[in-house]
Design a protein around this motif. Structure first.
Motif, PDB file in Angstrom:
ATOM      1  N   TYR A   1      52.898  46.973  53.278  1.00 25.84           N
ATOM      2  CA  TYR A   1      53.370  45.747  53.912  1.00 25.84           C
ATOM      3  C   TYR A   1      53.922  44.870  52.928  1.00 25.84           C
ATOM      4  CZ  TYR A   1      49.744  47.441  57.523  1.00 25.84           C
ATOM      5  OH  TYR A   1      49.134  48.081  58.425  1.00 25.84           O
ATOM      6  N   THR A   2      55.184  44.164  53.239  1.00 26.57           N
ATOM      7  CA  THR A   2      55.588  43.353  52.202  1.00 26.57           C
ATOM      8  C   THR A   2      56.238  42.290  53.099  1.00 26.57           C
ATOM      9  OG1 THR A   2      57.855  44.233  52.300  1.00 26.57           O
ATOM     10  CG2 THR A   2      56.333  45.187  50.701  1.00 26.57           C
ATOM     11  N   ASP A   3      56.698  41.186  52.371  1.00 25.46           N
ATOM     12  CA  ASP A   3      57.631  40.096  53.155  1.00 25.46           C
ATOM     13  C   ASP A   3      58.933  40.843  53.042  1.00 25.46           C
ATOM     14  OD1 ASP A   3      58.558  39.931  50.513  1.00 25.46           O
ATOM     15  OD2 ASP A   3      57.883  37.998  50.140  1.00 25.46           O
ATOM     16  N   GLU A   4      59.962  40.021  53.575  1.00 25.00           N
ATOM     17  CA  GLU A   4      61.230  40.426  53.764  1.00 25.00           C
ATOM     18  C   GLU A   4      62.248  40.361  52.436  1.00 25.00           C
ATOM     19  OE1 GLU A   4      61.580  35.665  54.075  1.00 25.00           O
ATOM     20  OE2 GLU A   4      60.158  37.386  54.426  1.00 25.00           O
ATOM     21  N   TYR A   5      61.753  40.084  51.547  1.00 22.72           N
ATOM     22  CA  TYR A   5      62.397  40.304  50.068  1.00 22.72           C
ATOM     23  C   TYR A   5      63.302  41.661  50.007  1.00 22.72           C
ATOM     24  CZ  TYR A   5      63.455  39.600  45.240  1.00 22.72           C
ATOM     25  OH  TYR A   5      64.090  39.279  44.280  1.00 22.72           O
ATOM     26  N   ALA A   6      64.300  41.690  50.089  1.00 21.68           N
ATOM     27  CA  ALA A   6      65.330  42.946  50.068  1.00 21.68           C
ATOM     28  C   ALA A   6      65.057  43.922  49.031  1.00 21.68           C
ATOM     29  CB  ALA A   6      66.906  42.497  50.015  1.00 21.68           C
ATOM     30  N   ILE A   7      64.559  43.577  48.158  1.00 20.18           N
ATOM     31  CA  ILE A   7      64.036  44.383  46.873  1.00 20.18           C
ATOM     32  C   ILE A   7      63.128  45.601  47.541  1.00 20.18           C
ATOM     33  CG2 ILE A   7      62.027  43.494  46.321  1.00 20.18           C
ATOM     34  CD1 ILE A   7      62.794  43.930  43.279  1.00 20.18           C
TER      35      ILE A   7
ATOM     36  N   ASN B   1      48.936  38.590  53.482  1.00 25.17           N
ATOM     37  CA  ASN B   1      48.037  37.786  53.200  1.00 25.17           C
ATOM     38  C   ASN B   1      46.928  38.154  52.017  1.00 25.17           C
ATOM     39  OD1 ASN B   1      49.085  36.078  55.215  1.00 25.17           O
ATOM     40  ND2 ASN B   1      47.420  36.708  56.948  1.00 25.17           N
ATOM     41  N   THR B   2      46.616  39.398  52.039  1.00 26.26           N
ATOM     42  CA  THR B   2      45.810  39.630  50.805  1.00 26.26           C
ATOM     43  C   THR B   2      46.217  39.560  49.478  1.00 26.26           C
ATOM     44  OG1 THR B   2      44.943  41.604  52.281  1.00 26.26           O
ATOM     45  CG2 THR B   2      44.308  41.784  50.129  1.00 26.26           C
ATOM     46  N   MET B   3      47.709  39.757  49.259  1.00 29.28           N
ATOM     47  CA  MET B   3      48.322  39.621  48.164  1.00 29.28           C
ATOM     48  C   MET B   3      48.633  38.048  47.902  1.00 29.28           C
ATOM     49  SD  MET B   3      49.308  41.453  45.729  1.00 29.28           S
ATOM     50  CE  MET B   3      48.739  40.480  44.279  1.00 29.28           C
ATOM     51  N   GLU B   4      48.880  37.097  48.953  1.00 34.80           N
ATOM     52  CA  GLU B   4      49.036  35.802  48.901  1.00 34.80           C
ATOM     53  C   GLU B   4      47.729  35.065  48.206  1.00 34.80           C
ATOM     54  OE1 GLU B   4      51.877  34.279  49.173  1.00 34.80           O
ATOM     55  OE2 GLU B   4      53.021  35.681  50.164  1.00 34.80           O
ATOM     56  N   GLY B   5      46.607  35.684  49.098  1.00 32.55           N
ATOM     57  CA  GLY B   5      45.404  35.161  48.622  1.00 32.55           C
ATOM     58  C   GLY B   5      44.977  35.355  47.288  1.00 32.55           C
TER      59      GLY B   5
ATOM     60  N   LEU C   1      44.724  33.537  41.383  1.00 38.09           N
ATOM     61  CA  LEU C   1      45.242  33.755  39.945  1.00 38.09           C
ATOM     62  C   LEU C   1      45.809  32.420  39.325  1.00 38.09           C
ATOM     63  CD1 LEU C   1      45.832  35.503  37.586  1.00 38.09           C
ATOM     64  CD2 LEU C   1      48.112  36.183  38.619  1.00 38.09           C
ATOM     65  N   ARG C   2      46.495  31.672  40.185  1.00 36.41           N
ATOM     66  CA  ARG C   2      47.267  30.442  40.020  1.00 36.41           C
ATOM     67  C   ARG C   2      45.972  29.454  39.647  1.00 36.41           C
ATOM     68  NH1 ARG C   2      50.886  31.931  43.887  1.00 36.41           N
ATOM     69  NH2 ARG C   2      49.928  30.782  45.557  1.00 36.41           N
ATOM     70  N   SER C   3      44.930  29.442  40.387  1.00 39.86           N
ATOM     71  CA  SER C   3      43.877  28.766  40.251  1.00 39.86           C
ATOM     72  C   SER C   3      43.188  28.972  38.997  1.00 39.86           C
ATOM     73  CB  SER C   3      42.981  28.549  41.310  1.00 39.86           C
ATOM     74  OG  SER C   3      43.490  28.101  42.603  1.00 39.86           O
ATOM     75  N   TRP C   4      42.996  30.066  38.696  1.00 41.46           N
ATOM     76  CA  TRP C   4      42.240  30.466  37.334  1.00 41.46           C
ATOM     77  C   TRP C   4      43.145  30.275  36.065  1.00 41.46           C
ATOM     78  CZ3 TRP C   4      43.207  34.517  33.862  1.00 41.46           C
ATOM     79  CH2 TRP C   4      42.369  34.633  32.880  1.00 41.46           C
ATOM     80  N   LEU C   5      44.473  30.396  36.372  1.00 39.30           N
ATOM     81  CA  LEU C   5      45.421  29.964  35.040  1.00 39.30           C
ATOM     82  C   LEU C   5      45.688  28.757  34.830  1.00 39.30           C
ATOM     83  CD1 LEU C   5      48.133  32.800  35.642  1.00 39.30           C
ATOM     84  CD2 LEU C   5      46.625  32.775  34.096  1.00 39.30           C
ATOM     85  N   ARG C   6      45.364  27.839  36.022  1.00 40.25           N
ATOM     86  CA  ARG C   6      45.753  26.374  35.737  1.00 40.25           C
ATOM     87  C   ARG C   6      45.081  25.853  34.352  1.00 40.25           C
ATOM     88  NH1 ARG C   6      45.004  25.096  40.982  1.00 40.25           N
ATOM     89  NH2 ARG C   6      47.073  25.728  41.457  1.00 40.25           N
ATOM     90  N   PRO C   7      43.823  25.822  34.377  1.00 40.19           N
ATOM     91  CA  PRO C   7      43.276  25.128  33.119  1.00 40.19           C
ATOM     92  C   PRO C   7      43.778  25.787  31.642  1.00 40.19           C
ATOM     93  CG  PRO C   7      41.457  25.953  34.683  1.00 40.19           C
ATOM     94  CD  PRO C   7      42.924  26.717  35.184  1.00 40.19           C
TER      95      PRO C   7
END
Length: 135
Positions: A36-42, A78-82, A87-93
C-alpha cells in the motif's frame, strides 16, 4: 517500510528515485506481497517488480478506502504515517542532528519499535541484540 502489526525498516537514501528504492524494496519485501502506498509516482513500477499494489490518493483528499464493503478501510498508509509522526516527535528534542549521525538515531528508533519493549525490558533486548550480533 512497515508491515501492519509488524516490523519497520528505515533507511536513509542518497536520493528518492526508482533505481534507488527498487533494490531496498526487493531486499526487504517478499515478492507477491500487497504493498500500500500513496500516489507518489515513484511507486508506479511495483507491479512490474513483482508486487501487488494499491494506492490512496492524498492529493484528492483520499486517505483510506473500503474496497470490499465490509466497513473496514483496508487501503491506507496510516500505519506508516503514524510511525513517521512518532519518529518526528522523538527526534524533535534532538535538534540539530547532523546528517552524518542521523542514520544512527534512525537505527536506534527502528530497533526500539521492532523490539516492542519499553523500560528495563528494552535494555535487556538491546543487550541481547548487541551480544548476539556477529563482530
Amino acid at each position: 517500510m512497515i508491515q501492519r502489526g509488524g516490523e519497520v525498516v528505515i533507511r536513509m537514501l542518497e536520493n528518492v528515485q526508482q533505481r534507488t528504492i527498487e533494490p531496498l524494496i526487493k531486499a526487504t519485501i517478499a515478492l507477491g506481497t500487497l504493498v500500500y502506498t500513496d500516489e507518489y509516482a515513484i511507486y508506479n513500477p511495483l507491479q512490474d517488480w513483482g508486487y501487488a499494489h494499491k494506492t490512496v490518493c492524498h492529493g484528492s483528499g483520499e486517505y483510506a478506502r473500503d474496497e470490499d464493503g465490509d466497513g473496514f478501510c483496508e487501503v491506507h498508509v496510516n500505519t506508516m504515517e503514524g510511525f513517521w509522526s512518532l519518529l518526528r516527535s522523538w527526534l524533535r528534542p534532538h535538534r540539530g542532528i547532523s546528517q552524518e549521525k542521523l542514520p544512527l538515531y534512525l537505527s536506534f528508533f527502528e530497533f526500539v519499535h521492532n523490539a516492542k519493549r519499553r523500560g528495563k525490558a528494552l535494555l535487556s533486548a538491546l543487550l541481547h541484540s548487541l551480544l548476539s550480533s556477529p563482530p
